[in-house]
Design an enzyme around this catalytic site. Structure first.
Site, PDB file in Angstrom:
ATOM      1  N   LYS A  63      25.384   6.679   1.979  1.00 24.86           N
ATOM      2  CA  LYS A  63      25.011   5.540   1.134  1.00 24.86           C
ATOM      3  C   LYS A  63      25.711   5.642  -0.214  1.00 24.86           C
ATOM      4  O   LYS A  63      26.284   4.681  -0.720  1.00 24.86           O
ATOM      5  CB  LYS A  63      23.494   5.518   0.906  1.00 24.86           C
ATOM      6  CG  LYS A  63      22.668   5.110   2.119  1.00 24.86           C
ATOM      7  CD  LYS A  63      21.183   5.153   1.758  1.00 24.86           C
ATOM      8  CE  LYS A  63      20.299   5.181   2.992  1.00 24.86           C
ATOM      9  NZ  LYS A  63      18.909   5.546   2.675  1.00 24.86           N
ATOM     10  N   HIS A 106      16.575  11.803 -10.909  1.00 23.41           N
ATOM     11  CA  HIS A 106      17.716  12.358 -10.176  1.00 23.41           C
ATOM     12  C   HIS A 106      18.786  12.782 -11.178  1.00 23.41           C
ATOM     13  O   HIS A 106      19.138  12.023 -12.078  1.00 23.41           O
ATOM     14  CB  HIS A 106      18.328  11.307  -9.251  1.00 23.41           C
ATOM     15  CG  HIS A 106      17.485  10.950  -8.064  1.00 23.41           C
ATOM     16  ND1 HIS A 106      16.325  11.612  -7.715  1.00 23.41           N
ATOM     17  CD2 HIS A 106      17.663   9.994  -7.099  1.00 23.41           C
ATOM     18  CE1 HIS A 106      15.832  11.081  -6.610  1.00 23.41           C
ATOM     19  NE2 HIS A 106      16.610  10.100  -6.217  1.00 23.41           N
ATOM     20  N   CYS A 110      18.821   4.762  -4.843  1.00 22.32           N
ATOM     21  CA  CYS A 110      18.521   5.350  -6.155  1.00 22.32           C
ATOM     22  C   CYS A 110      19.539   6.398  -6.568  1.00 22.32           C
ATOM     23  O   CYS A 110      19.767   6.637  -7.741  1.00 22.32           O
ATOM     24  CB  CYS A 110      17.132   5.966  -6.157  1.00 22.32           C
ATOM     25  SG  CYS A 110      16.860   7.154  -4.835  1.00 22.32           S
ATOM     26  N   GLN A 133      18.102  15.798  -6.468  1.00 22.71           N
ATOM     27  CA  GLN A 133      17.218  14.636  -6.430  1.00 22.71           C
ATOM     28  C   GLN A 133      15.741  15.011  -6.378  1.00 22.71           C
ATOM     29  O   GLN A 133      15.350  16.008  -5.777  1.00 22.71           O
ATOM     30  CB  GLN A 133      17.604  13.762  -5.230  1.00 22.71           C
ATOM     31  CG  GLN A 133      19.048  13.269  -5.322  1.00 22.71           C
ATOM     32  CD  GLN A 133      19.436  12.239  -4.278  1.00 22.71           C
ATOM     33  OE1 GLN A 133      20.571  12.187  -3.864  1.00 22.71           O
ATOM     34  NE2 GLN A 133      18.496  11.409  -3.856  1.00 22.71           N
ATOM     35  N   ARG A 187      21.278  -4.230   2.592  1.00 23.60           N
ATOM     36  CA  ARG A 187      22.297  -3.835   1.612  1.00 23.60           C
ATOM     37  C   ARG A 187      23.708  -4.133   2.084  1.00 23.60           C
ATOM     38  O   ARG A 187      24.595  -4.396   1.286  1.00 23.60           O
ATOM     39  CB  ARG A 187      22.170  -2.337   1.287  1.00 23.60           C
ATOM     40  CG  ARG A 187      21.013  -2.062   0.360  1.00 23.60           C
ATOM     41  CD  ARG A 187      21.065  -0.668  -0.218  1.00 23.60           C
ATOM     42  NE  ARG A 187      19.728  -0.321  -0.732  1.00 23.60           N
ATOM     43  CZ  ARG A 187      19.197   0.865  -0.647  1.00 23.60           C
ATOM     44  NH1 ARG A 187      19.860   1.869  -0.100  1.00 23.60           N
ATOM     45  NH2 ARG A 187      17.983   1.092  -1.130  1.00 23.60           N
ATOM     46  N   THR A 189       0.813  -1.225   0.000  1.00 25.56           N
ATOM     47  CA  THR A 189       0.000   0.000   0.000  1.00 25.56           C
ATOM     48  C   THR A 189       0.844   1.270   0.000  1.00 25.56           C
ATOM     49  O   THR A 189       0.325   2.351  -0.235  1.00 25.56           O
ATOM     50  CB  THR A 189      -0.928   0.026   1.236  1.00 25.56           C
ATOM     51  OG1 THR A 189      -0.123  -0.120   2.410  1.00 25.56           O
ATOM     52  CG2 THR A 189      -1.938  -1.111   1.179  1.00 25.56           C
ATOM     53  N   GLY A 190       2.137   1.144   0.290  1.00 22.06           N
ATOM     54  CA  GLY A 190       3.021   2.315   0.278  1.00 22.06           C
ATOM     55  C   GLY A 190       3.321   2.766  -1.140  1.00 22.06           C
ATOM     56  O   GLY A 190       2.909   2.141  -2.117  1.00 22.06           O
ATOM     57  N   SER A 213      -4.111  -2.684   7.398  1.00 23.59           N
ATOM     58  CA  SER A 213      -4.741  -2.837   6.083  1.00 23.59           C
ATOM     59  C   SER A 213      -5.226  -4.262   5.835  1.00 23.59           C
ATOM     60  O   SER A 213      -6.053  -4.491   4.942  1.00 23.59           O
ATOM     61  CB  SER A 213      -3.730  -2.470   4.987  1.00 23.59           C
ATOM     62  OG  SER A 213      -3.388  -1.111   5.069  1.00 23.59           O
ATOM     63  N   ASN A 217      14.541   7.912 -10.946  1.00 22.07           N
ATOM     64  CA  ASN A 217      14.745   7.341  -9.610  1.00 22.07           C
ATOM     65  C   ASN A 217      13.690   6.323  -9.201  1.00 22.07           C
ATOM     66  O   ASN A 217      13.963   5.450  -8.388  1.00 22.07           O
ATOM     67  CB  ASN A 217      14.814   8.449  -8.561  1.00 22.07           C
ATOM     68  CG  ASN A 217      13.556   9.275  -8.506  1.00 22.07           C
ATOM     69  OD1 ASN A 217      13.160   9.853  -9.524  1.00 22.07           O
ATOM     70  ND2 ASN A 217      12.907   9.327  -7.359  1.00 22.07           N
TER      71      ASN A 217
END
Lengths: 366, 366, 366, 366
Positions: free
Chosen positions: C214, C252, C157, C185, C117, C12-13, C40, C341
């Site tokens: 990052k 970006h 990204c 960005q 990651r 849902t995001g 949800s 992105n």
């Protein structure tokens, strides 16, 4: 003259910050008390706000080092400030109860919140229009058994865009029957973080929750009269509004078409309307209130004005700026009106209300 | 089926570029001829446009290497293309003369320009509404002594935002007496460079030169009828509009309040209005024209829609998207309408006109 | 070929929504399972999202009527989908645990989240660069005792804007010693509501929390090599980056200055660099993965490109678009790079990772 | 003190308008003369500008009713003003000739134009940095045989973003070897209409014609020394810059990475750099020039500042605001710098130059 000490409820929020910024160097008032949620209580104001200071570069020095108090405890304000500006951001019922608690403590509340706008014995003030509504305050105090405390509020920012030109016409003998209005409202009206940037880049949003209803109803209370124990609403004009959000920081614009409640031959000409607006002056101007604009209504003649970025600061952000006055195919006339939503429409409008209350003696025996 | 060869007049301008982009891979038409000002004539199209290509990343391959011709000489187009899209940007009188010159050469002109919109015998087409106006073309040809050539135009982009829902109501037996409209228009409608970024950052401009008059008048011709030698304008509805420019790339939004010309008890309910709109279908849908939307009107139920960035591409940018249908305090109903100003409102609307003309046989003997 | 059923965690995001939009009509994969927070769970997807659908006009039909499941219970996905895309938005440790729970159930996780990651045995994939890192998956499975499940992630990204041109140079024999990068960005990278409009009108914000670190670190893992039980980071180039947020919806942009780790006479000319980039092709192109761009790097020659709105959709949003390649006064060369992105940099990049895994047989026995 | 009468060349353009706005109520100078192209000559200033007034709501009253003169005839200014600000917008060679014509008439020219920036004997002033360059003026007068007239210019707005912090370090004994800079520049720097809104909605443009070269070169003249008959350029630092345009009205932001020309153990710490900047004060501060900032460099500690809309007005728009000072992976340190491009970077910077000239006696015998 010694300045009157004032408190800010909801001091860390965006509207609270605006009060603090606009009261910096105010000739009559001085912020001596800041209150917010328990989470912020006990911190220095500058630490409570930290990198969330939103209004210009820096926190005014006199306030930065005040210790934030818990806004939920009205008694804490006693002796620290004579009256408070309410910029509370919580549920409506909670705000209503809390504003009453301050009033009960003998601390007048000049509120920016909507919670008490529809309370029968609370005046909803635009000083140029309805300073006569101050008469209701003694009734309000009597109802509650309050001695010195009371509550006064200001209306929604959206309708301030056209209330003064509307009232000026009515006062001049040109009653208005009905109006159709579309507003293009700035994002600062939604607070912070408020509207997502994702919705305001290459986009407009043709909806602002609750705004149209407020616009249509508040108009009638503002134009009402004190009658017995309450303010009696006016019955005209009928207003239909569509409120939209546009990518503008400050300054609400409204397009307005209106129809007079007059026979054709009594309707004012465009020249007469402009004369009425240009000459409009009222109580705040007579009292020379510090935040009152010299000209509450400013009429521009360029074909492409008013524009928010260019015109919002007119008369220190307290004027209603009007342009494009012309005949309407459907009603009588149409025009574009602009006012600064966070100055006239919010914090500075609240300060003007406080100035009116002060000038009328409502802060005399605090 | 072999594709029909078409030319673009004003091919290097922004509207011309859009035609070229939108005709890339068109099932019926193929751009074989590009014409512009003498300054560009003789250059390859890609060199004439160079870094001024504005529509997406790249010039369609088939057009990039065409040699630009002088648009002022209609005879050059003979044998190179069957008909032309006019996206000319010059004085009104010059455009009028030039479009007539092409028609006189036997080359039909499907125009995006405003020059011929008020010519009595030139149809101003929205195929869903007034395909019957094609009947005037043979009169037009007779007036001028033209054999195959003729001129057909499309209306201003601004009113396309609400013409289809308006017409759908009228066709369903719900005549409209009057409307008050405010538009929030995208910058692409002003061409390139068009509106300065200085006016569109933290700002809106409540004025677009000539737009309100066009909006108010063109409506009546579109709703008119072919009568003898000319198109007779309709007499209703009366429209009053205020046109504003907002920082949106594509997609014009309109807020509309309207009053029916019906007794109270004959006025349609909100449900009935929605039914009329949702079921609306017309000639382009019946003919299955390639650029016709399946649904010319799309009704949304979210409280905050339509929004330009989210909804403008609905039905390939050819739908009118409506939201917020509700009662109006002053008139009968109000709603928000959106359409893509450079697709439905400009180049793709022009292409749909050409598709209608093709389907009706107007390009048969070229 | 029967499509492989896939689930979306965090459906849902905003990122979840993008997966659903981009997987609509995917040739290999079909969304059959959507999971989100317990709040949800149990609702139809269309009701759970309601007016918070952000990606274009409408929810893809096949997903709108799926019932949302509780993402916290990995076992619910068994038998409903072969693998999942993780677009979870919660605390890092929770995401890590949850992604491992799915893998432990035998459900491979292709993740967009940053939680894994830096897990030594989890490959951080850009298929054009380090498909060889897939070799670590069997080690990962062995470490955990997983049979079929595993976790693969994609990088941030921001650095995807320049990782492909950087790698292309290295692969061609031109190692890079150091780079100084500034990114501009888009707001979609911050999710929804993400960045306040109050910060993105007449403004830029020269800071994105955690992004620079990052950018500077992930580069080295991506360029690393599988060595024994883990991925060994590369040691060059050294990257210094400043990340800023600008009022752009998608895309970006990065300005890059770089220095080669080569003697002056071995450094490539601008022409040679352009040749390397233009001819760059790698595993996804060879495997003809459905989402792979034909040209992973596109070089433009206009002086004012790439621009986000014009160039982000190049090669379906999967290309790195480069412009302004020129000599640098301080280092060797500088250029401007752009990538989409939310396509290459997020959901479509994740889908490309899944396509690579599929093509390499990692989904064969599910 | 009687005010010195000044003229504005190019008075109707955007920069000319800014001079007029900023000189309103100036303590030393008073605009008594406005000159523009022959097209405007003979009109009242308010009529020549009409609806093209761009700076706030209204034209300052003292100037609105001046009659515009033909800027091409320098002799017309004699007796009407003591010196002129040049905001001419025409070809470089024409500006050069015209500025010399005014100087030859005995009228000093304080110029905003770039035409004379590279003239050997013309000082390019930032008063905090190179007030010593005023020594070249008598040489300039001697070269031309001018008696009272002379020309002084200001540099490009872009590099003013970081010239003061750079100079402050050099002056404190920390020479800088090289810098890599990316600028995010406001649209007001491009004049009016300047950048199209079509390019600045949902977009940035990574290119500004000529700006990078100016940035890289002007730095060296500003840091140069008067040597014999000319200003001798400095040889360090080497600057590499990428200049981009972003949707901001006013305020240029720069991201800067720099390397000191010092052995490791002599390089300043972050604390020392901040001390140097915070304590930086120079000639304009000592002379208490009216437009000089109290603090020419302001260092902020919030992680997300400086931001153009919030910080550009710092010290009346005359400060360089710095934030995010931190170690650089590649060079020694990096930071973000901001300055107001139309105040410090243009008109108010020009006024500060004039104030310096006045204080140093260059206007004494006019």
């Amino acid at each position: 003259m010694e300045k009157i000490s004032v408190g800010i409820l909801g001091a860390t929020g965006m509207v609270g910050q605006r009060y603090i910024k606009l009261l910096d160097n105010h000739p009559w008032f001085e912020v001596t008390y800041v209150a917010a949620s328990p989470r912020s209580a006990g911190k220095l104001y500058k630490d409570a706000v930290a990198s969330r200071w939103l209004i210009g570069s820096d926190i005014p020095q006199g306030v930065a080092n005040l210790t934030v108090q818990d806004a939920n405890d009205a008694s804490l304000a006693l002796g620290k400030c004579k009256f408070v500006f309410s910029a509370l951001e919580m549920g409506k019922e909670e705000i209503k109860a809390l504003e009453e608690a301050y009033a009960a403590e003998g601390i007048p509340v000049v509120s920016n919140a909507s919670a008490n706008r529809w309370t029968d014995d609370v005046p909803m003030l635009i000083p140029e229009i309805n300073s006569a509504h101050l008469d209701i305050i003694k009734k309000q105090q009597a109802h509650h058994g309050w001695d010195k405390g009371f509550i006064a509020v200001k209306p929604n920012c959206s309708l301030q865009t056209y209330m003064m030109p509307l009232y000026a016409l009515i006062r001049a003998g040109y009653p208005v029957k009905r109006m159709i209005v579309t507003t293009l409202q700035a994002v600062s009206g939604a607070g912070y973080p408020g509207v997502s940037s994702f919705d305001m880049i290459d986009n407009i949003v043709p909806y602002i929750g609750g705004e149209e209803e407020k616009t249509e109803r508040e108009c009638l209370k503002i134009l009402g009269t004190v009658s017995g124990e309450k303010i009696q609403n006016a019955t005209a004009p009928v207003v239909s509004s569509t409120c939209t959000r546009v990518p503008v920081i400050d300054g609400h614009t409204a397009t307005v078409s209106l129809e007079f409640d007059l026979p054709e031959d009594k309707k004012p000409s465009l020249e007469e309307i402009e004369r009425v607006w240009t000459e409009f002056s009222s109580v705040p101007q007579e009292l020379k209130l510090p935040s009152a604009p010299d000209h509450a209504i400013v009429v521009r003649h360029e074909e492409n004005r008013p524009q928010p970025r260019r015109d919002r600061e007119t008369e220190k952000g307290m004027a209603c700026v009007i342009g494009r006055l012309r005949k309407c195919n459907v009603f009588d006339v149409k025009f574009v009106a602009l006012s600064h939503n966070t100055k006239r429409g919010a914090a500075l409008g609240g300060i003007l209300n406080a100035e009116l209350l002060k000038a009328k003696g409502f802060f005399d025996n605090l």
